[in-house]
Design a protein around this motif. Structure first.
Motif, mmCIF file in Angstrom:
data_model
loop_
_atom_site.group_PDB
_atom_site.id
_atom_site.type_symbol
_atom_site.label_atom_id
_atom_site.label_comp_id
_atom_site.label_asym_id
_atom_site.label_seq_id
_atom_site.Cartn_x
_atom_site.Cartn_y
_atom_site.Cartn_z
ATOM 1 N N ARG A 163 0.913 -1.239 0.113
ATOM 2 C CA ARG A 163 0.182 -0.023 0.152
ATOM 3 C C ARG A 163 0.977 1.333 0.113
ATOM 4 N N LEU A 164 1.779 1.212 0.790
ATOM 5 C CA LEU A 164 2.803 2.559 0.797
ATOM 6 C C LEU A 164 3.443 2.642 -0.425
ATOM 7 N N LEU A 165 3.871 1.594 -0.957
ATOM 8 C CA LEU A 165 4.460 1.822 -2.562
ATOM 9 C C LEU A 165 3.197 2.110 -3.587
ATOM 10 N N PHE A 166 2.281 1.718 -3.437
ATOM 11 C CA PHE A 166 1.099 2.177 -4.298
ATOM 12 C C PHE A 166 0.928 3.532 -4.257
ATOM 13 N N THR A 167 1.023 4.329 -3.224
ATOM 14 C CA THR A 167 0.993 5.765 -2.956
ATOM 15 C C THR A 167 1.850 6.439 -3.238
ATOM 16 N N HIS A 168 3.202 5.845 -3.408
ATOM 17 C CA HIS A 168 4.456 6.347 -3.692
ATOM 18 C C HIS A 168 4.958 6.076 -4.990
ATOM 19 N N PRO A 169 4.377 6.301 -6.252
ATOM 20 C CA PRO A 169 4.651 5.794 -7.484
ATOM 21 C C PRO A 169 5.868 6.718 -7.900
ATOM 22 N N ALA A 170 6.097 7.725 -7.662
ATOM 23 C CA ALA A 170 6.996 8.605 -8.544
ATOM 24 C C ALA A 170 8.465 8.374 -7.769
ATOM 25 N N GLY A 171 9.331 9.151 -8.542
ATOM 26 C CA GLY A 171 10.897 9.345 -8.043
ATOM 27 C C GLY A 171 11.357 7.519 -8.063
ATOM 28 N N ALA A 172 12.377 7.551 -7.539
ATOM 29 C CA ALA A 172 13.440 6.296 -7.204
ATOM 30 C C ALA A 172 12.416 5.306 -6.448
ATOM 31 N N VAL A 173 11.874 5.819 -5.504
ATOM 32 C CA VAL A 173 10.964 4.761 -4.838
ATOM 33 C C VAL A 173 10.044 3.868 -5.684
ATOM 34 N N GLY A 174 9.282 4.755 -6.690
ATOM 35 C CA GLY A 174 8.403 4.180 -7.362
ATOM 36 C C GLY A 174 9.135 3.323 -8.448
ATOM 37 N N ARG A 175 10.023 4.009 -9.010
ATOM 38 C CA ARG A 175 10.907 3.024 -9.945
ATOM 39 C C ARG A 175 11.515 1.689 -9.673
ATOM 40 N N ASP A 176 11.959 1.590 -8.507
ATOM 41 C CA ASP A 176 12.439 0.512 -7.703
ATOM 42 C C ASP A 176 11.222 -0.354 -7.028
ATOM 43 N N ALA A 177 9.860 -0.082 -7.122
ATOM 44 C CA ALA A 177 9.148 -0.682 -6.080
ATOM 45 C C ALA A 177 8.824 -2.198 -6.211
ATOM 46 N N GLU A 178 8.991 -2.741 -7.444
ATOM 47 C CA GLU A 178 9.007 -4.288 -7.650
ATOM 48 C C GLU A 178 10.218 -4.819 -6.727
#
Length: 209
Positions: free
Chosen positions: A183-198
């Motif tokens: 859920r946290l990564l769904f609401t933080h899709p931008a930047g390096a965090v979103g890029r490396d979410a998987e």
């Protein structure tokens, strides 16, 4: 003119003082911290985080990270609150006030009025005898070494120690609310965090397993 070695020694002294202040913040992780964490985790409204000066900068950071971790929060400077911003508060909201000394007239007037509009006032302060502490329903005591801040004037180590305590609230509340990394990564899709979410999810789920 100071030598290079004197500059380096002074710089290292500042970093050591900062580190000592953060480690001293562990003393504030106690029963009162736990009571505040429970209030935040069970809050059905939002957490209004406030502070003046350097504490205001830490308050803005805390509000952002609480929201990132699934505890809805926002930052409101006390000056803006006293110019009508207090109208944002509802009966299910909580106020978290940050102040090393707890003696800012502007902040304390804000908190005095805010307390009548919300479910509770929590403060993080180094002075348990301050006006802010007296106003508060709960006080997380910031215990600081003597040389935490530059010249005992500039809020360097004390602000970092306050940030460490709010970081602890962020994580405890994230877990208590069941706010998963997905859920946290769904609401933080931008930047390096979103890029490396998987990749992050694979690592985090692996650690949990």
């Amino acid at each position: 003119m100071q030598s290079d070695s004197e500059w380096l020694d002074r710089a290292k002294e500042v970093v050591r003082s900062d580190a000592d202040a953060i480690l001293a913040a562990l003393e504030g992780i106690d029963g009162e911290f736990l009571a505040v964490a429970r209030l935040f985790a069970e809050c059905r409204g939002k957490i209004l985080v406030t502070g003046s000066g350097t504490s205001g900068n830490i308050a803005g950071r805390a509000a952002h990270l609480l929201s990132v971790g699934g505890t809805p929060a926002f930052y409101l400077p006390p000056a803006d609150g006293l110019h009508g911003g207090l109208g944002v508060l509802g009966p299910e909201d909580l106020v978290l006030a940050l102040s090393k000394g707890g003696s800012s007239d502007e902040l304390n007037e804000f908190c005095k009025r805010a307390k009548t509009l919300c479910a509770g006032l929590i403060s993080i302060t180094a002075d348990k005898a301050s006006a802010l502490a007296a106003l508060s329903d709960h006080v997380i005591h910031l215990i600081l070494p003597a040389r935490s801040d530059l010249g005992a004037v500039v809020a360097t180590g004390s602000s970092l120690a306050t940030a460490a305590i709010t970081d602890a609230l962020v994580e405890v509340c994230r877990v208590a609310r069941g706010y998963s990394w997905d859920r946290l990564l769904f609401t933080h899709p931008a930047g390096a965090v979103g890029r490396d979410a998987e990749q992050s999810l694979k690592r985090l789920h692996g650690a949990e397993g």
